[in-house]
Design an enzyme around this catalytic site. Structure first.
Site, PDB file in Angstrom:
ATOM      1  N   ASP A  47       0.952  -1.333  -0.190  1.00  0.00           N
ATOM      2  CA  ASP A  47      -0.095  -0.143  -0.095  1.00  0.00           C
ATOM      3  C   ASP A  47       0.771   1.315  -0.008  1.00  0.00           C
ATOM      4  OD1 ASP A  47      -2.267  -1.623   0.257  1.00  0.00           O
ATOM      5  OD2 ASP A  47      -2.088  -1.477   2.620  1.00  0.00           O
TER       6      ASP A  47
HETATM    7  N1  URA Z   1      -1.415  -6.129   3.843  1.00  0.00           N
HETATM    8  C1  URA Z   1      -1.767  -4.859   3.903  1.00  0.00           C
HETATM    9  O1  URA Z   1      -2.740  -4.281   4.621  1.00  0.00           O
HETATM   10  N2  URA Z   1      -0.941  -3.703   3.353  1.00  0.00           N
HETATM   11  C2  URA Z   1       0.065  -4.092   2.505  1.00  0.00           C
HETATM   12  O2  URA Z   1       0.651  -3.362   1.970  1.00  0.00           O
HETATM   13  C3  URA Z   1       0.728  -5.460   2.482  1.00  0.00           C
HETATM   14  C4  URA Z   1      -0.127  -6.348   3.232  1.00  0.00           C
END
Ligand code: URA
Length: 234
Positions: free
Chosen positions: A102
């Site tokens: 993310d």
């Molecule tokens: N899980 C999440 O919530 N975000 C990420 O970037 C990776 C795994």
């Protein structure tokens, strides 16, 4: 693609002629004579008949990046900087991302031009462990580890996540290992137990661990051993 197919794909070369070329030892793959038409040859390998190149090897790149917060795991975006902007322009165009993070998340991001190889990092059936260090808004309750180990119901996908491991490091800090990579998975798992993630940092994917020497925003090429630990070049 099979070597015999690469040869017979040449203009005017029949299957029979391809087999004759192979049998007479005039074909080489990456400089090594090869007489086995059934050999699988990737686009990252060079094929010659005598001295003539009939397949140019495409460059194969395998990189790890220390992703900073605020960068999108995407190739292009109008609003936000993308991780590709951190990579040298001549390499960038060949790459795709093996397992996104993310925008706010940090840590290990793998980029490669070898799609078959990087798919092994994300293929749900392979169940590769991915480890994250997280901080949370509220103290992590004692039952969180048990709930994660039992699996969390995801309404949208109509499934229960695979058992995940939680190692508590502090009141609001833990190391979490998951074996899939669903959309916002770790955040949603904490949300399901009434908590909220304030930071998420990926430490490793299978045997690939973020190099502690890499500065935030820096990247390096993977070593041969690191590449083969995922199952070798395709
Ligand atoms: N899980 C999440 O919530 N975000 C990420 O970037 C990776 C795994």
């Amino acid at each position: 693609m099979k070597l015999s197919r690469i040869i017979s794909n040449q203009n005017g070369v029949s299957r029979r002629q391809a087999n004759q070329l192979l049998a007479s030892g005039r074909v080489s793959v990456d400089g090594q004579r090869c007489q086995d038409g059934a050999e699988e040859v990737s686009r990252f390998q060079e094929v010659r008949i005598d001295q003539n190149i009939i397949q140019q090897a495409e460059p194969a790149y395998y990189l790890m990046l220390h992703k900073p917060a605020g960068y999108l795991s995407a190739t292009k975006d109008d609003q936000h900087p993308t991780v590709m902007e951190l990579i040298a322009p001549n390499i960038r165009e060949h790459l795709h991302i093996g397992g996104r993070l993310d925008r706010a998340s940090t840590g290990l991001l793998i980029l490669s031009s070898d799609g078959l190889w990087s798919r092994r990092l994300t293929e749900p059936d392979i169940k590769l462990p991915k480890t994250y260090r997280v901080t949370t808004a509220s103290p992590i309750s004692p039952e969180t580890a048990t709930r994660f180990a039992e699996g969390i119901w995801f309404e949208y996908e109509q499934l229960t996540t695979s058992p995940a491991q939680l190692e508590q490091l502090n009141d609001c800090e833990a190391r979490v290992t998951i074996f899939e990579g669903r959309y916002h998975q770790v955040k949603r798992m904490f949300h399901a137990v009434g908590n909220r993630i304030t930071s998420l940092h990926r430490e490793s994917m299978g045997s690939l661990a973020l190099d502690p020497e890499l500065p935030v925003g820096g990247y390096r090429h993977l070593s041969g051993d690191e590449i083969s630990s995922v199952g070798g070049r395709s």
